[in-house]
Design an enzyme around this catalytic site. Sequence first.
Site, PDB file in Angstrom:
ATOM      1  N   GLU A 264       0.964  -1.273  -0.097  1.00  0.00           N
ATOM      2  CA  GLU A 264      -0.145   0.065   0.085  1.00  0.00           C
ATOM      3  C   GLU A 264       0.864   1.155  -0.033  1.00  0.00           C
ATOM      4  O   GLU A 264       1.669   1.379   0.762  1.00  0.00           O
ATOM      5  CB  GLU A 264      -0.845   0.027   1.249  1.00  0.00           C
ATOM      6  N   CYS A 301      -2.148   7.764   4.840  1.00  0.00           N
ATOM      7  CA  CYS A 301      -2.125   7.516   3.419  1.00  0.00           C
ATOM      8  C   CYS A 301      -3.401   8.100   2.967  1.00  0.00           C
ATOM      9  O   CYS A 301      -3.507   8.233   1.420  1.00  0.00           O
ATOM     10  CB  CYS A 301      -1.958   6.034   3.206  1.00  0.00           C
TER      11      CYS A 301
HETATM   12  P1  NAP Z   1       9.754   3.540   3.127  1.00  0.00           P
HETATM   13  O1  NAP Z   1      10.891   4.292   2.750  1.00  0.00           O
HETATM   14  O2  NAP Z   1       8.857   3.024   1.991  1.00  0.00           O
HETATM   15  O3  NAP Z   1      10.113   2.439   4.062  1.00  0.00           O
HETATM   16  C1  NAP Z   1       9.201   1.395   4.566  1.00  0.00           C
HETATM   17  C2  NAP Z   1      10.030  -0.099   4.767  1.00  0.00           C
HETATM   18  O4  NAP Z   1      10.306  -0.646   3.757  1.00  0.00           O
HETATM   19  C3  NAP Z   1      11.185   0.104   5.713  1.00  0.00           C
HETATM   20  O5  NAP Z   1      11.399  -0.940   6.583  1.00  0.00           O
HETATM   21  C4  NAP Z   1      12.175   0.220   4.911  1.00  0.00           C
HETATM   22  O6  NAP Z   1      13.519  -0.150   5.431  1.00  0.00           O
HETATM   23  C5  NAP Z   1      11.775  -0.771   3.770  1.00  0.00           C
HETATM   24  N1  NAP Z   1      12.307  -0.468   2.592  1.00  0.00           N
HETATM   25  C6  NAP Z   1      12.224   0.534   1.680  1.00  0.00           C
HETATM   26  N2  NAP Z   1      12.728   0.448   0.539  1.00  0.00           N
HETATM   27  C7  NAP Z   1      13.327  -0.790   0.595  1.00  0.00           C
HETATM   28  C8  NAP Z   1      14.136  -1.437  -0.407  1.00  0.00           C
HETATM   29  N3  NAP Z   1      14.320  -0.758  -1.522  1.00  0.00           N
HETATM   30  N4  NAP Z   1      14.514  -2.636  -0.186  1.00  0.00           N
HETATM   31  C9  NAP Z   1      14.244  -3.217   1.086  1.00  0.00           C
HETATM   32  N5  NAP Z   1      13.460  -2.730   1.914  1.00  0.00           N
HETATM   33  C10 NAP Z   1      13.032  -1.557   1.664  1.00  0.00           C
HETATM   34  O7  NAP Z   1       8.786   4.235   4.017  1.00  0.00           O
HETATM   35  P2  NAP Z   1       8.857   5.102   5.515  1.00  0.00           P
HETATM   36  O8  NAP Z   1      10.382   4.939   5.806  1.00  0.00           O
HETATM   37  O9  NAP Z   1       7.716   4.848   6.279  1.00  0.00           O
HETATM   38  O10 NAP Z   1       8.677   6.562   4.991  1.00  0.00           O
HETATM   39  C11 NAP Z   1       9.264   7.190   3.963  1.00  0.00           C
HETATM   40  C12 NAP Z   1       8.146   7.709   3.086  1.00  0.00           C
HETATM   41  O11 NAP Z   1       7.181   6.817   2.678  1.00  0.00           O
HETATM   42  C13 NAP Z   1       7.342   9.057   3.363  1.00  0.00           C
HETATM   43  O12 NAP Z   1       8.167  10.195   3.318  1.00  0.00           O
HETATM   44  C14 NAP Z   1       6.172   8.858   2.650  1.00  0.00           C
HETATM   45  O13 NAP Z   1       6.382   9.550   1.387  1.00  0.00           O
HETATM   46  C15 NAP Z   1       5.766   7.347   2.539  1.00  0.00           C
HETATM   47  N6  NAP Z   1       5.060   6.696   3.344  1.00  0.00           N
HETATM   48  C16 NAP Z   1       3.774   6.560   2.854  1.00  0.00           C
HETATM   49  C17 NAP Z   1       2.870   5.932   3.654  1.00  0.00           C
HETATM   50  C18 NAP Z   1       1.415   5.698   2.911  1.00  0.00           C
HETATM   51  O14 NAP Z   1       0.678   5.147   3.624  1.00  0.00           O
HETATM   52  N7  NAP Z   1       1.258   5.832   1.631  1.00  0.00           N
HETATM   53  C19 NAP Z   1       2.986   5.457   4.835  1.00  0.00           C
HETATM   54  C20 NAP Z   1       4.408   5.689   5.447  1.00  0.00           C
HETATM   55  C21 NAP Z   1       5.277   6.485   4.545  1.00  0.00           C
HETATM   56  P3  NAP Z   1      14.407   1.004   6.475  1.00  0.00           P
HETATM   57  O15 NAP Z   1      13.461   0.680   7.717  1.00  0.00           O
HETATM   58  O16 NAP Z   1      15.660   0.155   6.520  1.00  0.00           O
HETATM   59  O17 NAP Z   1      14.353   2.086   5.691  1.00  0.00           O
END
Ligand code: NAP
Length: 527
Positions: A264, A301
Amino acid sequence: MINGSNKIGYQESSESTQVTYAFEATTLKTLPEAFHTATTKEVNTAVEKAKLAFGVYRKTSPRQRAHFLRLIADEIEALGSELIQRAMAESGLPEGRVTGERGRTTGQLRLFADLVEEGSWVDAVIDPAMPDRKPLPRLDIRRMLVPVGPVVVFTASNFPLAFSTAGGDTASALAAGNPVIIKAHESHLGTNELVATAILRAAEKSGMPDGVFSSLNSMGYEVGSQLVMHDDVASVAFTGSYRGGKALFDLAQKRKNPIPVFAEMGSINPVFVLPQAVQERGVALAQELAGSITLGVGQFCTNPGLIIAIDTPEARQFCEALAKAIETTQYGIMLNEGIRTNFEQKVRHLSSIDPVTLLGASLNEQLPHTVRATVATVSGSDFLEHPHLREEVFGPFSLVVLCADRLEMEAVATDLEGQLTATLMTGDDDDLYVGKLFDLLTQKVGRILFDGVPTGVEVGHAMHHGGPFPATTDSRFTSVGTKAILRFVRPVAYQRVPAALLPDALKDENPLGIWRKVNGIFTKDPL
Ligand code: NAP
């Protein structure tokens, strides 16, 4: 007590000297406990244990699984204020929100317990044999849903409880009969450990097999990638960024045995404020929307990131009222530094696009991790010309698109990518707009709303929290509500299987007393 270990089934494990620390969101101070990153060996052991546990867990009775889920809810409640304080410290979220989220989490677990105990969710279908059918006899065929195997859950930064360790993904995967392995988010490592311990206590008390639940810490992407690529992982659930979700989805497709990744991801949740609605209650709508934009510092989200109206004098007044409402909101503490930086960069970038005009922003930031809620505006034609304006700005930001006329408003609706939600704010005489927009938007979204705000997702049987790509990687499934269980099952057809070997749900006597479709008709009657 938090000790920073990985939980590999019932075993605590801290093999690696590579450690990471949690942060206090309001001060950016490092919290004392060192969390050990899982090693490759620990990842493999967690999956191996989950695979073995699956052999036992998938055969547990609905009553046993329901008992386990209810015990998890009880154990989470028993953590009391320690959990609340830790989640508040790590997320910067206020007490009311964290307490509410705990209630949502335990409520979800109990809802899935009820679903499993009632039993009809397995979608049992029976076409009894028709030996005399002409020209060919019909064979006895029965079908139901069965669990898929170990599920990896990436916990979400923005919901430390309800979309995390014991959140909807874990609850639905366990309810279906699958072991779960958590990849903890670095934003709330301590909260994760407390909840993981509660789940394991519940597992032990209810006699669940070792490996039914594990939780792994990590620094960077390695642990998550290893889990997604592991041959014995059957499915993945993710809530987060488009970049992260798509990367994990692509990774899973490269496996020799590709698996589904239910990600999501981003959504800008357009809200169409129709002319009569603006005229009848523009100021009230502006206030309602400002509340929704800034709720949880916009880190939902379902945050309304795009508001579309027809450019009239009343719509200009609506913009002024929206700006005023935003200007009077407090600065907000963001969940972590990455999310704050991301928000600021995106707002700066959007504001630098020539036709975008700032409408208003909240008070100056005063603490680390804080941001200013911001609203801006652009014309419909400029919006259509600048694809960047469709990108999600995760946080308290919304762009008001003022369209020249109805056709331009419909062009904006047509131009949108897949979304979690779309909203129509209607007045008494907006029928001219409603029909076409309703038709266009239902093709783009997972949930369409009238006269309300998209934030606040009910956890129930009818909810759909999903949507066409890029909102999710699979528009057929929801991550909220009881239908979320369907992500972690697959159908099996049993053809001429001897009665003694049939699962209870498909036995002639219907020992579970569930609803089944027999010869195309729903019934609870035995055959
Ligand atoms: P994220 O960067 O997508 O990371 C979520 C999880 O996935 C983390 O545990 C991350 O690991 C892991 N991950 C991300 N990319 C990966 C990859 N290429 N390979 C392996 N694991 C990976 O999200 P976030 O840290 O929650 O927030 C960053 C951004 O995500 C926010 O600024 C926002 O834009 C978006 N976000 C959107 C929603 C939504 O509901 N749409 C919710 C939360 C965040 P690590 O912990 O090691 O980084």
